[in-house]
Structures are given as C-alpha cells and as structure tokens.
Design a protein around this motif. Structure first.
Motif, PDB file in Angstrom:
ATOM      1  N   SER A   7       0.906  -1.507   0.303  1.00  0.00           N
ATOM      2  CA  SER A   7       0.027  -0.578  -0.352  1.00  0.00           C
ATOM      3  C   SER A   7       0.834   0.957  -0.123  1.00  0.00           C
ATOM      4  O   SER A   7       1.883   1.158   0.290  1.00  0.00           O
ATOM      5  CB  SER A   7      -0.734  -0.022   0.839  1.00  0.00           C
ATOM      6  OG  SER A   7      -0.247  -0.100   2.394  1.00  0.00           O
ATOM      7  N   GLY A   8       0.316   2.589  -0.395  1.00  0.00           N
ATOM      8  CA  GLY A   8       1.335   3.504  -0.545  1.00  0.00           C
ATOM      9  C   GLY A   8       1.634   3.827  -1.473  1.00  0.00           C
ATOM     10  O   GLY A   8       2.064   5.519  -1.842  1.00  0.00           O
ATOM     11  N   ARG A  19       5.699   7.020   0.856  1.00  0.00           N
ATOM     12  CA  ARG A  19       6.432   5.570   1.912  1.00  0.00           C
ATOM     13  C   ARG A  19       5.099   4.305   1.169  1.00  0.00           C
ATOM     14  O   ARG A  19       4.242   4.770   1.677  1.00  0.00           O
ATOM     15  CB  ARG A  19       6.377   6.229   3.392  1.00  0.00           C
ATOM     16  CG  ARG A  19       6.311   4.518   4.195  1.00  0.00           C
ATOM     17  CD  ARG A  19       7.029   5.190   5.224  1.00  0.00           C
ATOM     18  NE  ARG A  19       5.677   4.849   6.186  1.00  0.00           N
ATOM     19  CZ  ARG A  19       5.499   4.800   7.080  1.00  0.00           C
ATOM     20  NH1 ARG A  19       6.608   4.527   8.191  1.00  0.00           N
ATOM     21  NH2 ARG A  19       4.264   3.768   8.295  1.00  0.00           N
ATOM     22  N   LEU A  20       5.802   3.346   0.931  1.00  0.00           N
ATOM     23  CA  LEU A  20       4.705   2.204   0.705  1.00  0.00           C
ATOM     24  C   LEU A  20       5.113   1.712   1.959  1.00  0.00           C
ATOM     25  O   LEU A  20       6.751   1.509   2.724  1.00  0.00           O
ATOM     26  CB  LEU A  20       6.088   1.533  -0.468  1.00  0.00           C
ATOM     27  CG  LEU A  20       5.536   2.927  -2.402  1.00  0.00           C
ATOM     28  CD1 LEU A  20       6.099   1.278  -3.102  1.00  0.00           C
ATOM     29  CD2 LEU A  20       4.465   2.691  -2.166  1.00  0.00           C
ATOM     30  N   SER A  21       4.106   0.436   2.093  1.00  0.00           N
ATOM     31  CA  SER A  21       4.202  -0.288   3.190  1.00  0.00           C
ATOM     32  C   SER A  21       4.306  -2.095   2.926  1.00  0.00           C
ATOM     33  O   SER A  21       3.093  -1.780   1.446  1.00  0.00           O
ATOM     34  CB  SER A  21       3.058   0.196   4.416  1.00  0.00           C
ATOM     35  OG  SER A  21       3.319   1.412   5.014  1.00  0.00           O
ATOM     36  N   CYS A  22       4.717  -2.581   3.572  1.00  0.00           N
ATOM     37  CA  CYS A  22       3.794  -4.466   2.561  1.00  0.00           C
ATOM     38  C   CYS A  22       3.909  -4.858   3.767  1.00  0.00           C
ATOM     39  O   CYS A  22       4.610  -5.024   4.783  1.00  0.00           O
ATOM     40  CB  CYS A  22       5.350  -4.723   2.183  1.00  0.00           C
ATOM     41  SG  CYS A  22       5.293  -6.945   1.515  1.00  0.00           S
ATOM     42  N   ALA A  91       6.387   3.484 -11.975  1.00  0.00           N
ATOM     43  CA  ALA A  91       6.520   1.782 -12.219  1.00  0.00           C
ATOM     44  C   ALA A  91       5.131   1.273 -11.163  1.00  0.00           C
ATOM     45  O   ALA A  91       5.224   1.553 -10.400  1.00  0.00           O
ATOM     46  CB  ALA A  91       8.035   1.493 -11.923  1.00  0.00           C
ATOM     47  N   VAL A  92       5.397  -0.192 -11.201  1.00  0.00           N
ATOM     48  CA  VAL A  92       4.743  -0.653  -9.990  1.00  0.00           C
ATOM     49  C   VAL A  92       5.682  -1.542  -9.533  1.00  0.00           C
ATOM     50  O   VAL A  92       6.555  -2.438  -9.651  1.00  0.00           O
ATOM     51  CB  VAL A  92       3.899  -2.115 -10.881  1.00  0.00           C
ATOM     52  CG1 VAL A  92       2.961  -2.533  -9.883  1.00  0.00           C
ATOM     53  CG2 VAL A  92       2.458  -1.332 -11.773  1.00  0.00           C
ATOM     54  N   TYR A  93       5.204  -1.448  -7.830  1.00  0.00           N
ATOM     55  CA  TYR A  93       6.399  -1.767  -7.017  1.00  0.00           C
ATOM     56  C   TYR A  93       6.106  -2.729  -6.371  1.00  0.00           C
ATOM     57  O   TYR A  93       4.587  -2.826  -5.860  1.00  0.00           O
ATOM     58  CB  TYR A  93       6.490  -0.498  -5.891  1.00  0.00           C
ATOM     59  CG  TYR A  93       7.149   0.514  -7.163  1.00  0.00           C
ATOM     60  CD1 TYR A  93       7.026   1.502  -7.428  1.00  0.00           C
ATOM     61  CD2 TYR A  93       8.201   1.211  -5.795  1.00  0.00           C
ATOM     62  CE1 TYR A  93       7.933   2.359  -8.000  1.00  0.00           C
ATOM     63  CE2 TYR A  93      10.003   1.326  -6.539  1.00  0.00           C
ATOM     64  CZ  TYR A  93       9.678   2.661  -7.593  1.00  0.00           C
ATOM     65  OH  TYR A  93       9.786   3.315  -7.953  1.00  0.00           O
ATOM     66  N   GLN A 114       0.928  -7.687  -4.773  1.00  0.00           N
ATOM     67  CA  GLN A 114      -0.016  -7.388  -6.184  1.00  0.00           C
ATOM     68  C   GLN A 114       0.468  -6.630  -6.545  1.00  0.00           C
ATOM     69  O   GLN A 114       0.431  -6.271  -7.730  1.00  0.00           O
ATOM     70  CB  GLN A 114      -1.096  -7.513  -5.712  1.00  0.00           C
ATOM     71  CG  GLN A 114      -1.546  -6.081  -5.168  1.00  0.00           C
ATOM     72  CD  GLN A 114      -1.405  -5.856  -3.757  1.00  0.00           C
ATOM     73  OE1 GLN A 114      -0.531  -6.660  -3.332  1.00  0.00           O
ATOM     74  NE2 GLN A 114      -1.466  -4.599  -3.937  1.00  0.00           N
ATOM     75  N   GLY A 115       1.526  -5.604  -5.909  1.00  0.00           N
ATOM     76  CA  GLY A 115       2.157  -4.936  -6.513  1.00  0.00           C
ATOM     77  C   GLY A 115       0.905  -3.675  -5.767  1.00  0.00           C
ATOM     78  O   GLY A 115      -0.526  -3.289  -6.172  1.00  0.00           O
ATOM     79  N   THR A 116       1.909  -2.124  -6.036  1.00  0.00           N
ATOM     80  CA  THR A 116       0.920  -0.601  -6.452  1.00  0.00           C
ATOM     81  C   THR A 116       2.373   0.076  -7.584  1.00  0.00           C
ATOM     82  O   THR A 116       3.283   0.394  -6.855  1.00  0.00           O
ATOM     83  CB  THR A 116       1.347  -0.339  -4.558  1.00  0.00           C
ATOM     84  OG1 THR A 116       0.062   0.731  -4.210  1.00  0.00           O
ATOM     85  CG2 THR A 116       2.664  -0.658  -3.972  1.00  0.00           C
ATOM     86  N   GLN A 117       0.981   0.538  -7.406  1.00  0.00           N
ATOM     87  CA  GLN A 117       2.078   2.170  -8.356  1.00  0.00           C
ATOM     88  C   GLN A 117       1.745   3.094  -8.386  1.00  0.00           C
ATOM     89  O   GLN A 117       1.559   3.413  -7.666  1.00  0.00           O
ATOM     90  CB  GLN A 117       0.420   2.445  -9.756  1.00  0.00           C
ATOM     91  CG  GLN A 117       0.595   2.985 -10.703  1.00  0.00           C
ATOM     92  CD  GLN A 117       1.646   2.640 -12.089  1.00  0.00           C
ATOM     93  OE1 GLN A 117       1.512   1.513 -11.874  1.00  0.00           O
ATOM     94  NE2 GLN A 117       2.393   3.380 -11.851  1.00  0.00           N
TER      95      GLN A 117
END
Length: 122
Positions: A7-8, A19-22, A91-93, A114-117
């Motif tokens: 997410s993020g 900030r991306l979270s996993c 990108a998709v992260y 699943q990735g986040t854009q």
C-alpha cells in the motif's frame, strides 16, 4: 496462506515523497530477507532494495541516497521511504519475501505481493 499486501502508492510530483508499506500475513517474516522490486511499463522487473535478517540493507544504484528500506518486525511490515522522486521512478512496486538468502535477483524470493502503482509527474 501467506500474503504480502502493498500500500502507499499513488501520484506525486517530481521531487516529492511517498512511503510504501508491505504487510505480511500467514506466517512470521521477522527472520527472512525482504525486498522491493519495481517494473515499469514495457520493461523487466528490477531490484530496488533489500533488507536482511540482521537489517543490513542493499540498494540499487539508481535509488541510493533517495530511498530507504526498513522493517518493523512487531508489525510484520516492511517499508520503502522514497524521497526526491523522479519521473523515471514511475513503476509498479512489488514487495517480496525470501525463504533463502534473498539478494538482488527476483529468483531469490519466494513470496510476492500484488504490487502498488507509483507515478511521478513532472
């Protein structure tokens, strides 16, 4: 069932931050290497950053000094702080977790989200 949920992601202007979270579920990932990869449209998936069992970090040259990977073992979560974003970061992260030694190649990782854009505009 093991799940990694990112997410993020979102749209940000060049120079901005995200900030991306996993969040991991289904098992504990405290003692496994985890990583972030990304895939831009029409390109192959590429390594971004990884954090080892002992919290040692490795970064791709393209993001070194701008991105920071970290983990909160109590929350079974890995983060990617992205600063000074550039359009080429679009990108998709993907978040990934390893049952082995991890590393900088995608085949070192067993579980994938699943990735986040992430889209960075001029």
């Amino acid at each position: 069932q093991v799940q990694l949920v990112e997410s993020g992601g979102g749209l940000v202007q060049a120079g901005g931050s995200l900030r991306l979270s996993c969040a991991a579920s289904g098992r504990t990932f405290t003692w496994v290497p985890m990583a972030w990869f990304r895939q831009a449209s029409g390109k192959e998936r590429e390594f971004v950053a990884t954090i080892s069992r002992s919290a040692t970090t490795v970064y791709a040259d393209s993001v070194k000094g701008r991105f920071t990977i970290s983990r909160d073992n109590a929350k079974n979560t890995v983060y990617l702080q992205m600063n000074s974003l550039k359009p080429e970061d679009t990108a998709v992260y993907y978040c990934a977790a390893s049952d082995g030694f991890g590393g900088t190649r995608s085949n070192g990782y067993t579980y994938w989200g699943q990735g986040t854009q992430v889209t960075v505009s001029l």
